[in-house]
Design an enzyme around this catalytic site. Structure first.
Site, short mmCIF file in Angstrom:
data_model
loop_
_atom_site.label_atom_id
_atom_site.label_comp_id
_atom_site.label_asym_id
_atom_site.label_seq_id
_atom_site.Cartn_x
_atom_site.Cartn_y
_atom_site.Cartn_z
N LYS A 133 9.45 0.91 33.46
CA LYS A 133 8.68 1.74 34.39
C LYS A 133 7.70 0.82 35.12
O LYS A 133 7.05 -0.02 34.51
CB LYS A 133 7.91 2.81 33.61
CG LYS A 133 6.95 3.64 34.44
CD LYS A 133 7.66 4.60 35.37
CE LYS A 133 6.66 5.48 36.12
NZ LYS A 133 7.33 6.32 37.13
N PHE A 134 7.60 0.96 36.44
CA PHE A 134 6.67 0.15 37.21
C PHE A 134 5.29 0.81 37.18
O PHE A 134 5.12 1.94 37.63
CB PHE A 134 7.16 0.00 38.65
CG PHE A 134 6.22 -0.79 39.53
CD1 PHE A 134 5.91 -2.10 39.24
CD2 PHE A 134 5.64 -0.21 40.66
CE1 PHE A 134 5.04 -2.84 40.03
CE2 PHE A 134 4.77 -0.93 41.47
CZ PHE A 134 4.48 -2.25 41.15
N LYS A 148 -1.59 -16.63 39.57
CA LYS A 148 -3.01 -16.35 39.43
C LYS A 148 -3.85 -17.26 40.33
O LYS A 148 -3.56 -18.45 40.46
CB LYS A 148 -3.43 -16.52 37.97
CG LYS A 148 -2.71 -15.58 37.02
CD LYS A 148 -2.90 -15.99 35.56
CE LYS A 148 -2.06 -15.13 34.63
NZ LYS A 148 -2.09 -15.62 33.24
N LYS A 151 12.04 -12.09 26.99
CA LYS A 151 11.18 -10.94 27.28
C LYS A 151 11.67 -9.65 26.61
O LYS A 151 10.87 -8.86 26.12
CB LYS A 151 11.07 -10.73 28.79
CG LYS A 151 10.54 -11.93 29.58
CD LYS A 151 9.11 -12.26 29.21
CE LYS A 151 8.50 -13.29 30.17
NZ LYS A 151 9.13 -14.60 30.11
N LYS A 158 13.45 -6.99 35.60
CA LYS A 158 12.86 -8.27 35.20
C LYS A 158 13.91 -9.15 34.53
O LYS A 158 14.69 -8.69 33.69
CB LYS A 158 11.70 -8.05 34.22
CG LYS A 158 10.48 -7.40 34.82
CD LYS A 158 9.37 -7.33 33.77
CE LYS A 158 8.08 -6.78 34.33
NZ LYS A 158 7.02 -6.75 33.28
N HIS A 193 -4.14 -6.92 35.37
CA HIS A 193 -3.46 -7.89 34.50
C HIS A 193 -4.53 -8.48 33.58
O HIS A 193 -5.36 -9.27 34.01
CB HIS A 193 -2.81 -8.97 35.36
CG HIS A 193 -2.09 -10.02 34.57
ND1 HIS A 193 -1.09 -10.80 35.12
CD2 HIS A 193 -2.21 -10.46 33.30
CE1 HIS A 193 -0.64 -11.65 34.21
NE2 HIS A 193 -1.32 -11.45 33.09
N GLY A 228 7.22 -14.56 38.40
CA GLY A 228 7.67 -13.60 39.40
C GLY A 228 9.11 -13.74 39.81
O GLY A 228 9.63 -12.94 40.59
N ARG A 284 1.42 -20.76 24.25
CA ARG A 284 0.85 -22.06 24.64
C ARG A 284 -0.59 -21.86 25.06
O ARG A 284 -1.07 -20.73 25.15
CB ARG A 284 1.65 -22.64 25.82
CG ARG A 284 1.72 -21.67 27.00
CD ARG A 284 2.31 -22.28 28.24
NE ARG A 284 2.64 -21.28 29.25
CZ ARG A 284 1.78 -20.72 30.08
NH1 ARG A 284 0.48 -21.03 30.02
NH2 ARG A 284 2.17 -19.84 30.98
#
Length: 453
Positions: free
Chosen positions: A201-202, A237, A116, A158, A208, A165, A292
């Site tokens: 930053k959140f 999701k 990430k 993260k 999404h 999550g 993917r």
């Protein structure tokens, strides 16, 4: 074109790929664990090979077993589906070593986008908007607290190798930083074998929204519009739709152009998804890239009349894409039907399906591998079907979905069908008024209805 494709996956996605192979005149090979011997993907494939016991590490995640199955059946390509080994750079590289085409991204592309922190840096260099945060991994708590104060709380920690999550913590002030840091690192290390953490930053109350992209082997990339995946629980999701009720044509054009730039930055090959957070002011920020096919790919297929699996296979075979980007002409919604009890904290409900009736009618599609008499094993993800409804407008698609959900009969196990019926009836959902926080305040008991139970 390939003569035979092995599908290194299970369940509905394996069956989905088998169907496209048959339409293209390509032989298919199913692999299965002993827990899946009665799954429909095993029955419908031209050949099937057992690759191990129920535990994923001994079957669907066992690279030696899958390569052996491919060699045994003389498969010249492997489609990994989603999950399992679909974003495993080592698996992609080993396929290449054995002269078997991996239908997906190259090992280098997966490595670049799988981490990430490096993916974010790649996107920044390509000019794709990113959330303010650390340049790479945060080395220690002191550095993290200093950076959090510079960009302003709240921030989110993260896991660099994360997903679903895990290894993710929101921090609202200095006092919360140390415990959040410790728990995020511990969880990340246990889940991914990598406890590296980066900070961002959140973005409060975001949407999404992801852009579907396709790239060929010759440097050409196009986008196939967006999907709104904001209805989720614990970062998983539940409902996806295309187009997003929040996105304007101008924003779609900007996000599509950004997604193409991001994919071109890694010379991306195959189907992939650039995921963004979109704030209430319609500013968008790169979140991650999934190298993917996605679970929710059918909503895109329905709104642009396009077979994404077929395109994946064609790209892998060296056929160039047109380069044309696509705009949605219909509205589609997908509900994930999970074997879980939504009235008991979504407790998994494996077991034998005693009665099964699939809905039908105009604009209704069901992707599933289960049937009456099938036993849902406890070893894997709880999703047992995807219900996709398409119509001319969003309102019509919602109405079709509610009707189809009421027709859908699955007895013997608990499912999330009652939850989805309530969602389709919720005024805020119907108005398109929701963010990723929607499920945190959604009341399952608000719409009591005997038919729904």
């Amino acid at each position: 074109m390939f003569k035979k494709i092995l599908i290194a996956n299970r369940g509905e996605i394996a069956l989905r790929i088998i169907r496209t192979c048959r339409e293209m005149g390509i032989k298919s090979v199913a692999v299965y664990s002993t827990a899946d011997r009665d799954s429909l993907h095993v029955r419908f494939a031209d050949e099937a090979v057992c690759i191990g016991p129920p535990a994923s590490k001994d079957s669907y995640l066992s690279i030696p077993n899958i390569i052996a199955a491919a060699e045994l059946t003389n498969a010249d390509a492997i489609h990994p589906g989603y999950g399992f080994l679909s974003e495993n750079a080592k698996f992609s590289a080993i396929c290449a070593e054995y002269g078997i085409k991996f239908i997906g991204a190259t090992a280098l592309q997966i490595e670049k986008m799988g981490d990430k922190a490096s993916a974010k840096e790649t996107m920044k260099q390509a000019g794709v908007p990113t959330v303010p945060g650390s340049d790479g991994l945060v080395p220690d708590v002191k550095t993290g607290v200093k950076l959090a104060n510079e960009i302003g709380y709240p921030v989110i920690l993260k896991a660099t190798a994360g997903g679903g999550g895990r290894g993710m913590r929101i921090v609202w002030n200095d006092d919360e930083f140390q415990p959040a840091w410790d728990s995020a690192r511990q969880e990340a290390g246990a889940a991914f074998g990598n406890d590296g953490i980066y900070l961002e930053k959140f973005v409060e109350d975001p949407r999404h929204i992801e852009i579907q992209v396709i790239g060929d082997q010759y440097g050409k990339v196009c986008h196939l519009s967006e999907r709104d995946c904001s209805i989720q629980r614990r970062h998983q999701k539940l409902v996806e739709e295309a187009p997003s009720p929040f996105i304007t044509p101008e924003l779609r054009s900007k996000m599509g152009a950004a997604a193409i730039k991001g994919a071109q930055a890694v010379n991306y090959e195959g189907a992939g998804t650039i995921e963004f957070l979109v704030d209430k002011h319609r500013n968008f920020y790169f979140m991650e890239m999934n190298t993917r096919i996605q679970v929710e790919h059918p909503v895109t297929e329905e709104v642009i009349n396009f077979d994404l699996i077929k395109e994946q296979i064609k790209v892998a075979a060296g056929i160039p894409i047109s380069g044309k980007s696509y705009e949605p002409t219909m509205h589609a919604i997908e509900c994930r039907i999970n074997a879980e009890d939504p009235f008991n904290n979504f407790r998994p409900s494996p077991g034998r399906i005693t009665n099964f009736h699939s809905p039908g009618g105009h604009g209704v599609r069901v992707d599933t591998h289960v049937y009456a008499g099938y036993t849902i094993p406890p070893n894997y993800d709880s999703m047992i079907a995807k219900l996709i409804c398409v119509a001319q407008t969003r309102e019509e698609a919602i109405n079709t979905m509610e009707r189809a959900l009421r027709e859908f009969v699955i007895e013997g196990v608990k499912t999330t069908i009652p939850l989805h019926i309530r969602l389709m009836r919720d005024p805020n959902f119907r108005a398109g008024n929701f963010t990723t926080k929607f499920m945190e305040t959604f009341d399952l008991t608000e719409y009591p209805d005997e038919e729904v139970e």
